[in-house]
Write a protein that holds these residues in place. Structure first.
Motif, short mmCIF file in Angstrom:
data_model
loop_
_atom_site.label_atom_id
_atom_site.label_comp_id
_atom_site.label_asym_id
_atom_site.label_seq_id
_atom_site.Cartn_x
_atom_site.Cartn_y
_atom_site.Cartn_z
N ARG A 190 42.51 33.23 -30.39
CA ARG A 190 42.09 33.17 -31.90
C ARG A 190 42.43 31.80 -32.51
N GLU A 191 43.51 30.87 -31.78
CA GLU A 191 43.77 29.81 -32.31
C GLU A 191 43.13 28.43 -31.52
N CYS A 192 42.19 28.98 -30.94
CA CYS A 192 41.31 27.81 -29.90
C CYS A 192 40.65 27.08 -30.95
N ARG A 193 40.59 25.62 -30.96
CA ARG A 193 39.66 24.86 -31.71
C ARG A 193 39.05 23.83 -30.57
N LEU A 223 45.88 39.81 -20.36
CA LEU A 223 44.77 39.70 -21.20
C LEU A 223 45.04 39.66 -22.87
N ALA A 224 46.05 40.43 -23.03
CA ALA A 224 46.45 40.76 -24.46
C ALA A 224 46.95 39.41 -24.91
N GLU A 225 47.87 38.71 -24.28
CA GLU A 225 48.49 37.25 -24.56
C GLU A 225 47.36 36.29 -24.59
N HIS A 241 34.72 27.22 -21.11
CA HIS A 241 34.82 27.75 -19.71
C HIS A 241 36.50 28.26 -19.59
N PRO A 242 37.35 27.24 -19.67
CA PRO A 242 38.75 27.73 -19.19
C PRO A 242 39.04 28.99 -19.82
N TRP A 243 38.51 29.73 -20.72
CA TRP A 243 38.94 31.07 -21.41
C TRP A 243 38.00 32.06 -20.44
N LEU A 244 36.96 31.70 -19.97
CA LEU A 244 36.36 32.62 -18.95
C LEU A 244 37.00 32.64 -17.55
N GLN A 245 37.38 31.49 -17.14
CA GLN A 245 38.31 31.47 -15.76
C GLN A 245 39.37 32.08 -16.02
N ALA A 246 40.09 31.97 -17.02
CA ALA A 246 41.19 32.76 -17.20
C ALA A 246 41.20 34.36 -17.23
N GLU A 247 40.10 34.71 -17.80
CA GLU A 247 39.73 36.22 -17.53
C GLU A 247 39.51 36.62 -16.29
N LEU A 248 38.76 35.79 -15.40
CA LEU A 248 38.36 36.19 -14.27
C LEU A 248 39.82 36.19 -13.44
N ARG A 249 40.62 35.33 -13.66
CA ARG A 249 41.96 35.22 -12.72
C ARG A 249 42.66 36.64 -13.30
N ALA A 250 42.64 36.85 -14.58
CA ALA A 250 43.24 38.11 -15.04
C ALA A 250 42.80 39.55 -14.74
N VAL A 251 41.66 39.62 -14.56
CA VAL A 251 41.06 40.99 -14.18
C VAL A 251 40.79 40.93 -12.69
N ASP A 252 40.46 39.72 -11.98
CA ASP A 252 40.43 39.90 -10.67
C ASP A 252 39.16 40.81 -10.07
N GLY A 305 38.22 20.65 -25.81
CA GLY A 305 38.04 21.90 -24.72
C GLY A 305 39.11 22.89 -25.20
N ALA A 306 38.68 24.01 -24.49
CA ALA A 306 39.74 24.96 -24.32
C ALA A 306 41.07 25.01 -23.72
N ALA A 307 40.69 24.25 -22.61
CA ALA A 307 42.13 24.02 -21.51
C ALA A 307 43.38 23.89 -22.43
N THR A 308 43.33 23.12 -23.43
CA THR A 308 44.45 22.85 -24.28
C THR A 308 45.01 24.01 -24.85
N PHE A 309 44.42 25.15 -25.18
CA PHE A 309 44.89 26.22 -25.72
C PHE A 309 45.03 27.52 -24.95
N VAL A 310 44.70 27.19 -23.46
CA VAL A 310 44.74 28.73 -22.66
C VAL A 310 46.29 28.71 -22.08
N PRO A 311 46.81 29.72 -22.44
CA PRO A 311 48.39 29.81 -21.81
C PRO A 311 48.16 30.20 -20.36
N ASP A 312 49.22 29.82 -19.62
CA ASP A 312 49.35 30.23 -18.36
C ASP A 312 49.97 31.62 -17.99
N THR A 313 48.84 32.39 -18.15
CA THR A 313 49.37 33.94 -18.15
C THR A 313 48.24 34.81 -17.46
#
Length: 207
Positions: free
Chosen positions: A25-28, A17-19, A123-134, A6-14
């Motif tokens: 790109r490295e998500c597996r 959006l650029a990061e 889903h963790p990527w989408l959640q990260a985008e929602l947090r970043a864009v708000d 799952g993506a949670a392993t690859f999503v940084p705590d930031t």
């Protein structure tokens, strides 16, 4: 460790959006990364008041590594313009970041609907985008996007165009532009007008 964790392993705590896009790109996190040409992350303003979420990239999006740049994106741009929404001040993304397809005859790649497990893995990527864009308003384009954020019981046929609550944001679900493209010629104008009407509901929430 599972092969596809799952993506949670690859999503940084930031919230950058650029990061996030670089890390994606490295998500597996699922098996869709391998046959696809690119990860297709979201695009648009970090301060966008409106976020539009689709299902997954298509063939053109995968080749160009950008969301909504194929035929469905062209139709979406036309619908946004008619609804008086400037796409340049929105953020567009997908529930799944890699193109899922089957090989047709020759070079043709045929879209396949992502599995619920693949949507969940991403889903963790989408959640990260929602947090970043708000965003203040989230437009859910199609059943996959709507169910990713509103739950698997949500049905576009009965809930489209309604003002819904999504955390601190308002949400409006509608059909995916590709569904309009697949509509019979005799009914396509009406399907397009329905998409525009739903987008106008979303636009009204910003005023």
């Amino acid at each position: 460790m599972a092969k596809f964790p799952g993506a949670a392993t690859f999503v940084p705590d930031t919230l950058d959006l650029a990061e996030l896009a670089t890390s994606a790109r490295e998500c597996r996190g699922c098996d869709l990364w391998e046959p696809a040409e690119h990860v297709v992350f979201g695009a648009g303003s970090a301060g966008a008041r409106m976020m539009l979420v689709g299902e997954q990239p298509g063939d053109q999006e995968d080749r160009r590594a950008a969301p909504f740049v194929g035929p469905a994106g062209i139709l979406l741009n036309r619908a946004l313009a008619q609804a008086d929404i400037d796409r340049d001040v929105t953020y567009v993304t997908n529930a799944v970041k890699h193109f899922k397809f089957a090989r047709g005859s020759g070079p043709r790649r045929i879209h396949q609907k992502p599995l619920r497990s693949e949507v969940t893995a991403c889903h963790p990527w989408l959640q990260a985008e929602l947090r970043a864009v708000d965003p203040e308003v989230v437009v859910l384009l199609g059943a996959t996007a709507a169910q990713a954020l509103l739950g698997p019981s949500f049905r576009i046929g009965t809930g489209r165009g309604e003002v819904l609550t999504l955390g601190d944001a308002k949400a409006v679900a509608t059909v995916h532009p590709s569904a309009v493209l697949r509509t019979d010629d005799a009914e396509r104008d009406a399907a397009f007008d329905g998409l525009v009407a739903d987008l106008r509901v979303a636009a009204g929430l910003l005023r």
